[in-house]
Scaffold this motif. Structure first.
Motif, short mmCIF file in Angstrom:
data_model
loop_
_atom_site.label_atom_id
_atom_site.label_comp_id
_atom_site.label_asym_id
_atom_site.label_seq_id
_atom_site.Cartn_x
_atom_site.Cartn_y
_atom_site.Cartn_z
N VAL A 1 38.78 30.73 85.44
CA VAL A 1 39.62 31.96 84.95
C VAL A 1 40.52 32.34 86.10
N TRP B 1 31.94 39.35 85.92
CA TRP B 1 32.78 38.61 86.55
C TRP B 1 32.55 38.11 88.00
N VAL C 1 34.02 36.19 90.99
CA VAL C 1 35.59 35.76 91.22
C VAL C 1 35.43 35.27 92.92
N ALA D 1 35.91 32.95 87.99
CA ALA D 1 37.22 33.26 88.28
C ALA D 1 37.64 32.74 89.71
#
Length: 640
Positions: A48, A66, A68, A102
């Motif tokens: 993402v 998430w 990241v 992500a």
């Protein structure tokens, strides 16, 4: 204390007003991103792509976690890490409703505030944001492992911790089954579930969690993991080998299943074969089967596709061995306008490094329109003991807007342009800029003995504290210590030390995945650029090398290809600005015991003018009242 010259103050005010009007009339150049970039990822990578507009709305208050990656698209280590991150994202793609993988590119100026806010001190940096995370969360830092397995194991530990702390209740349960019997195994299990699997494994194993997450979208089965710590349940079911698998059905029958290959794939296959034998028609499109697990990013060869994108500027084919003004300016702008502001707070040794860096730039960087911009920034920063990255960024932007134009051309690379976006660029520019600084410092201070390492020490401080590629920074600092950077004794040796260090780095990175296939890492200078730089036996002739470096990197050697001297088109504007800046320096030199700036003096002028008007009005009012009373008194005497 000297008296303040009101006449001079009014002149300064007048010039300030004229300058403001001129600036308002002339369209300002937009603040552009230093180096246009497509980043290292695209929509087909199962990663993402986050940015300043969608970061917080995505990672906060979400039902999934998430993970990241904060990265920098020009950073060599990030470049090497990207294939691993893509492979990892593909490996756990079936878990996307539980955790999103992500990435956000901190090389994009628009993302600068986000990367600064989350204290991204090096690249790449991995941060995990919990399910239903609040906006106050800064994320939990995670190590940058060098294999998919290690990344996956670390992620599983985070997810298991989430459930143990009461979050992720809607996820499949990956915490260990702690009951000592199986009499209540169906309690709370949805009616759609026909088969219940217990996977017995060692306490340090991640196999159970992997299989649970891989198969969690199959509605007819449920899997729980049992660790070897649950000795009673293991003994009751006669479990002596790990991993082992037992399946229960709704009619209370149970069966041991043999796992022929004790791996994630092998266990997955065992369960699938059993389900098929029971006539279950499982739609494999409803979940992701991991068919090929790579164990190391070194096995990934697809590194070039990630960098495809359209160039905004016209392709430039440069083969000559020149020092380009635009390369120097792009490096400077990216450094002071993007890389330094990423730090949330700058203080201590980091602040000292920044002051030294700005001091060197103000004195020796060849900005085509003059160095008043750099001198102003230096003078502002040197008075501070600390500063936030956000405040520093505001100072840079406001000063740049006030003094436009600063740079003489568009934000594009010339000599440092790579064959594709992501190659060379800023790292090449930084080497180029420091070569230029060492050479011109040596030329101007050829008899200098008190600061022979001034540029080298400044470079060392910048790379140690501000250079975003953590891997590159660490390597440079270690190399500098090994090669005794702080023992260089004269300015010419300073030039040669940097040349030698550059070649050492080239040797280390030759053949690396970050190497531009069109511009190989060689031991420079090449024979075609300096035929006399080597003896016949192949060793370097340092005397000729020194001459070559001083010729190439001196101010006289700068090539202005693509650079425009805008002073020719902005004579009136430049004249007004220079007059204002000269007056500013003059006023600063008089100080009056305070540290006045143009803004401070302008405020004083406004207050002075306002006070004068008010005083005049008051005097007029009293005068009118006095006249009125006098007339009334005369009339009264007349009546008497």
């Amino acid at each position: 204390m000297e008296y303040f010259d009101v006449g001079l103050l009014l002149k300064i005010c007048l010039i300030s007003i004229v300058t403001v009007n001129c600036n308002a009339a002339a369209p300002k150049e937009p603040y552009q991103s230093q180096i246009p970039t497509q980043g290292l990822y695209n929509a087909s990578d199962n990663v993402v792509i986050l940015n300043v507009t969608n970061f917080k709305s995505s990672v906060y208050e979400d039902t999934k976690g998430w993970l990241v990656e904060f990265y920098n698209s020009w950073c060599g280590f990030c470049f090497r890490f990207a294939p691993l991150w893509k492979a990892f994202a593909k490996d756990v793609y079936g878990w996307k409703d539980i955790v999103a993988i992500a990435a956000i590119d901190c090389a994009d100026d628009d993302n600068n505030p986000i990367c600064r806010e989350y204290e991204i001190m090096h690249y790449p940096m991995l941060k995990y944001f919990s399910v239903n995370a609040h906006t106050s969360s800064m994320g939990l830092a995670m190590e940058e492992y060098d294999s998919i397995n290690e990344l996956r194991y670390s992620l599983i530990n985070l997810l298991e911790n989430e459930q143990q702390e009461g979050r992720g209740v809607s996820w499949p349960n990956i915490t260990p089954y702690r009951n000592y019997d199986t009499t209540s195994i169906w309690k709370g299990v949805p009616n759609t579930v026909k088969y219940f699997f217990l996977l017995f494994e060692k306490t340090d194993s991640h196999l159970g969690a992997e299989v649970i997450l891989d198969m969690h979208k199959i509605p007819t089965l449920q899997i729980r993991r049992v660790t070897s710590e649950n000795e009673l349940l293991c003994e009751t079911n006669k479990i002596t080998n790990f991993p082992s698998l037992i399946v229960f059905t709704r009619n209370d029958t149970q069966k041991s299943l043999k796992i022929r290959i004790p791996t994630r794939e092998g266990t997955y296959g065992t369960i699938m074969q059993y389900m098929i034998s029971k006539g279950e028609n499982i739609n494999e499109q409803s979940f992701t089967k991991n068919r090929s697990i790579e164990t190391s990013h070194k096995s990934s060869t697809q590194t070039s596709k990630q960098l495809q994108g359209t160039e905004k500027s016209k392709d430039i084919e440069i083969n000559d061995d020149y020092l380009y003004q635009l390369d120097l300016e792009n490096t400077l702008k990216y450094s002071i306008s993007h890389e330094i502001p990423l730090h949330k707070v700058i203080n201590g040794e980091k602040m000292d490094a920044l002051k030294n860096y700005l001091d060197v730039l103000a004195d020796y960087f060849p900005l085509r329109h003059g160095n008043i911009f750099l001198e102003t920034i230096r003078d502002i920063i040197k008075k501070r003991n600390d500063i936030s990255g956000e405040k520093y960024s505001q100072i840079i932007k406001s000063t740049e807007e006030e003094m436009l134009p600063i740079y003489s051309g568009p934000p594009q690379w010339i000599g440092c342009k790579g064959s594709k976006e992501g190659y060379r660029g800023y790292s090449c520019g930084l080497w180029t800029m420091f070569h230029m600084l060492t050479v011109n410092f040596a030329i101007e201070h050829k008899d200098s003995k008190h600061e022979p390492r001034k540029i080298l020490e400044t470079m060392h401080g910048y790379i140690k504290h501000f250079f975003g590629c953590a891997d590159c920074s660490e390597h440079f600092v270690k190399m500098a210590a090994k090669n005794k950077i702080f023992e260089v004794s004269n300015v010419n040796d300073s030039i040669l030390w940097l040349w030698s260090a550059h070649n050492e780095v080239n040797a280390r990175l030759s053949g690396d995945s970050t190497e531009d296939p069109k511009y190989k890492k060689i031991q420079y200078p090449a024979a075609e650029h300096c035929a006399n730089c080597k003896y016949e036996n192949g060793t370097w002739n340092e005397e000729n090398i020194l001459h070559y470096l001083k010729t190439k990197y001196s101010y006289k050697g700068i090539n202005y290809y693509g650079s425009i001297d805008k002073r020719k088109d902005n004579n009136e504007k430049m004249k007004i600005r220079q007059e204002r800046l000269v007056l500013n320096k003059y006023v600063n030199s008089k100080k009056l015991g305070w540290d006045f700036t143009i803004f401070d003096i302008s405020i004083c002028v406004v207050l002075y003018a306002t006070s004068t008007v008010i005083l005049i009005l008051v005097c007029v009012k009293f005068a009118v009242k006095r006249t009125y009373k006098k007339k009334t008194y005369v009339n009264l005497l007349g009546r008497v």
